[in-house]
Design a protein around this motif. Structure first.
Motif, short mmCIF file in Angstrom:
data_model
loop_
_atom_site.label_atom_id
_atom_site.label_comp_id
_atom_site.label_asym_id
_atom_site.label_seq_id
_atom_site.Cartn_x
_atom_site.Cartn_y
_atom_site.Cartn_z
N VAL A 145 0.85 -1.20 0.00
CA VAL A 145 0.00 0.00 0.00
C VAL A 145 0.89 1.25 0.00
O VAL A 145 0.65 2.19 -0.76
CB VAL A 145 -0.97 0.00 1.20
CG1 VAL A 145 -1.72 1.32 1.30
CG2 VAL A 145 -1.95 -1.17 1.10
N PHE A 146 1.94 1.23 0.83
CA PHE A 146 2.86 2.37 0.88
C PHE A 146 3.71 2.48 -0.39
O PHE A 146 4.11 3.56 -0.79
CB PHE A 146 3.78 2.27 2.11
CG PHE A 146 3.09 2.64 3.40
CD1 PHE A 146 2.98 3.96 3.79
CD2 PHE A 146 2.56 1.67 4.23
CE1 PHE A 146 2.35 4.32 4.98
CE2 PHE A 146 1.92 2.00 5.43
CZ PHE A 146 1.82 3.33 5.80
N ALA A 147 4.03 1.34 -0.99
CA ALA A 147 4.96 1.33 -2.13
C ALA A 147 4.26 1.51 -3.47
O ALA A 147 4.89 1.88 -4.45
CB ALA A 147 5.75 0.01 -2.14
N CYS A 148 2.96 1.27 -3.50
CA CYS A 148 2.25 1.28 -4.78
C CYS A 148 0.99 2.15 -4.74
O CYS A 148 0.89 3.13 -5.46
CB CYS A 148 1.89 -0.16 -5.16
SG CYS A 148 0.62 -0.34 -6.43
N ASN A 149 0.04 1.81 -3.88
CA ASN A 149 -1.25 2.52 -3.89
C ASN A 149 -1.09 4.00 -3.54
O ASN A 149 -1.66 4.87 -4.21
CB ASN A 149 -2.25 1.88 -2.93
CG ASN A 149 -2.44 0.38 -3.12
OD1 ASN A 149 -2.69 -0.34 -2.18
ND2 ASN A 149 -2.29 -0.10 -4.35
N PHE A 150 -0.32 4.29 -2.49
CA PHE A 150 -0.15 5.69 -2.09
C PHE A 150 0.67 6.49 -3.11
O PHE A 150 0.27 7.60 -3.48
CB PHE A 150 0.46 5.78 -0.68
CG PHE A 150 -0.48 5.35 0.43
CD1 PHE A 150 -1.84 5.17 0.21
CD2 PHE A 150 0.01 5.13 1.72
CE1 PHE A 150 -2.70 4.78 1.24
CE2 PHE A 150 -0.84 4.74 2.75
CZ PHE A 150 -2.19 4.57 2.52
N PRO A 151 1.82 5.98 -3.58
CA PRO A 151 2.53 6.72 -4.62
C PRO A 151 1.65 7.00 -5.84
O PRO A 151 1.68 8.10 -6.38
CB PRO A 151 3.70 5.80 -4.97
CG PRO A 151 4.00 5.11 -3.68
CD PRO A 151 2.63 4.85 -3.07
N ASN A 152 0.83 6.03 -6.24
CA ASN A 152 -0.04 6.27 -7.40
C ASN A 152 -1.01 7.42 -7.12
O ASN A 152 -1.28 8.25 -7.99
CB ASN A 152 -0.83 5.02 -7.76
CG ASN A 152 -1.66 5.22 -9.01
OD1 ASN A 152 -1.13 5.25 -10.12
ND2 ASN A 152 -2.97 5.41 -8.84
N TYR A 153 -1.52 7.47 -5.89
CA TYR A 153 -2.42 8.57 -5.54
C TYR A 153 -1.69 9.92 -5.63
O TYR A 153 -2.24 10.92 -6.13
CB TYR A 153 -2.99 8.36 -4.13
CG TYR A 153 -3.86 9.51 -3.69
CD1 TYR A 153 -5.12 9.71 -4.26
CD2 TYR A 153 -3.42 10.42 -2.74
CE1 TYR A 153 -5.91 10.78 -3.89
CE2 TYR A 153 -4.21 11.49 -2.36
CZ TYR A 153 -5.45 11.67 -2.94
OH TYR A 153 -6.22 12.74 -2.58
N LEU A 154 -0.44 9.93 -5.19
CA LEU A 154 0.35 11.17 -5.25
C LEU A 154 0.69 11.55 -6.69
O LEU A 154 0.70 12.73 -7.04
CB LEU A 154 1.62 11.03 -4.40
CG LEU A 154 1.37 10.77 -2.91
CD1 LEU A 154 2.68 10.45 -2.19
CD2 LEU A 154 0.69 11.96 -2.25
N TYR A 155 0.95 10.54 -7.54
CA TYR A 155 1.13 10.83 -8.97
C TYR A 155 -0.12 11.56 -9.48
O TYR A 155 -0.02 12.47 -10.32
CB TYR A 155 1.28 9.56 -9.82
CG TYR A 155 2.43 8.64 -9.50
CD1 TYR A 155 3.58 9.08 -8.84
CD2 TYR A 155 2.39 7.29 -9.88
CE1 TYR A 155 4.63 8.21 -8.57
CE2 TYR A 155 3.44 6.43 -9.62
CZ TYR A 155 4.55 6.89 -8.95
OH TYR A 155 5.58 6.02 -8.69
N GLY A 156 -1.28 11.13 -8.99
CA GLY A 156 -2.54 11.73 -9.43
C GLY A 156 -2.64 13.20 -9.04
O GLY A 156 -3.14 14.03 -9.81
#
Lengths: 252, 252
Positions: free
Chosen positions: A166-177
């Motif tokens: 979640v920290f390595a994938c889901n959250f970074p993707n949200y920040l990319y957004g």
């Protein structure tokens, strides 16, 4: 070695394709919606079945359950008489969820799958666990045909992996957004920032993240931090995220 | 075309190397610490100079200022008599910071540079701005020799880019660090999660982040969210981050 698959979602689809590529015969595919099973079965030359009992009787060596976490229990109840190894592919469900089946295990591919996007399955880490040494050996044999990266991971560790993902994938993707929206709102092309996103992910392939942290927070560049916070006044939710993560980074 | 460089940090080093690769002659290099200028100059067959006045007189076509943001002002004051185009490489300093110089501009490479890590400069986006059309033309000519990705970006837009880069690079790296520490604390190899990090960055090269968001928050998988929050009880700061980002993702 033969495999059957329960499910037709992202993970099931990528697994089925990887099995075909590895010349592992997929016998049967069952899905909650038969059309989906048919579609996937056609793709990998397997048989779409309407009843779980048909899969239970098809004598495949391994049965992979790749359905939503909360559907695993009800699927398992219908597999009476299956003689092979049953493994689910979930990151967060315990091995014990399959206790009703004699020979069982976990076959968890730690990756983010999208239906549209092809993936090199040989690079997907497979996290394995099983109820008996012989079941584990069978899962390992299958895993080695699909991927160069197989790991023994018990249920407790798998839960940690799932949380870390979640920290390595889901959250970074949200920040990319957020970055993408900031650019779009200012007539800037999202493409400008894509090489930076790739390089940030590349960097930690050979370095610890903490050793390659950059940006105004780690430099304690108060002037830039203040400027950025001012620029985010119109986006109070992004401002909250900016402040919280900058505070944490400053603490080191 | 000839270039001189003020500075010897990460950006200056990668720029100097890229110039050499592109067969653009680097005439002089000045640094706050002369040893650093010497080291970099040796690498790219340039001359290390002790005084900024020597650079001002060296008749290079373009002078790149790649020093810390708050040092740009004092450097500029010492460039009397320089006849070429002076450009700084900062993401957050305005074009007007170079107003004292007749022909000036910005030459901002939007990338995260580490001294140890080589980079393919042809993929680095260069954001350009200048005080006159002729200065801009010169910077564009140089940029095209170094990179396939050159953009016209004014000072206001550049500030937005710099802010977006914090969300797209600095914050994700910090989150990778949390993942790495979670794994290490549970005897898990950071390597297991590296392919996931790469794929997450790869995905948004062809899709909008908001369209490929995955994880328990976007599914509103309350059971998993609660489990994760429980697992983070020992790390109250990571728990705060988990809750805040999950809340935001749930809102969509």
């Amino acid at each position: 070695m033969t495999v059957s698959i329960i499910g037709s979602g992202n993970v099931a689809t990528h697994l089925a394709k990887a099995l075909k590529t590895a010349n592992v015969k997929v016998l049967s595919i069952w899905s909650n919606r038969f059309e989906n099973a048919e579609e996937l079965a056609q793709l990998v030359n397997a048989k779409a079945v309407k009843e779980l009992t048909e899969i239970a009787a098809d004598e495949s060596d391994i049965l992979l359950i790749s359905v939503k976490d909360d559907a695993i229990g009800s699927v398992v109840q219908k597999l009476n008489g299956y003689s092979g190894v049953v493994a689910h592919t979930s990151g967060s469900v315990s091995l014990t969820a399959l206790n009703g089946i004699e020979s069982h295990g976990v076959f968890y591919p730690l990756q983010t799958f999208s239906k549209q996007k092809e993936i090199d399955f040989s690079l997907v880490p497979l996290c394995l666990e099983a109820s008996t040494p012989s079941a584990l050996a069978k899962l390992k044999k299958l895993a080695a045909l699909l991927s160069r990266h197989c790991y023994d991971v018990d249920s407790e560790q798998r839960k940690i992996l799932h949380l870390a993902a979640v920290f390595a994938c889901n959250f970074p993707n949200y920040l990319y957004g957020i970055a993408q929206q900031l650019l779009a709102q200012n007539q800037l092309d999202f493409n400008i920032i894509k090489p930076l996103i790739i390089e940030t992910a590349n960097k930690i392939q050979t370095a610890l993240p903490v050793n390659v942290q950059t940006g105004p927070a780690i430099r304690n560049d108060v002037q830039t931090l203040n400027k950025h916070e001012e620029m985010l006044q119109k986006h109070p939710e992004w401002l909250t995220i900016y402040k919280l993560l900058s505070e944490q980074i400053k603490k080191g």
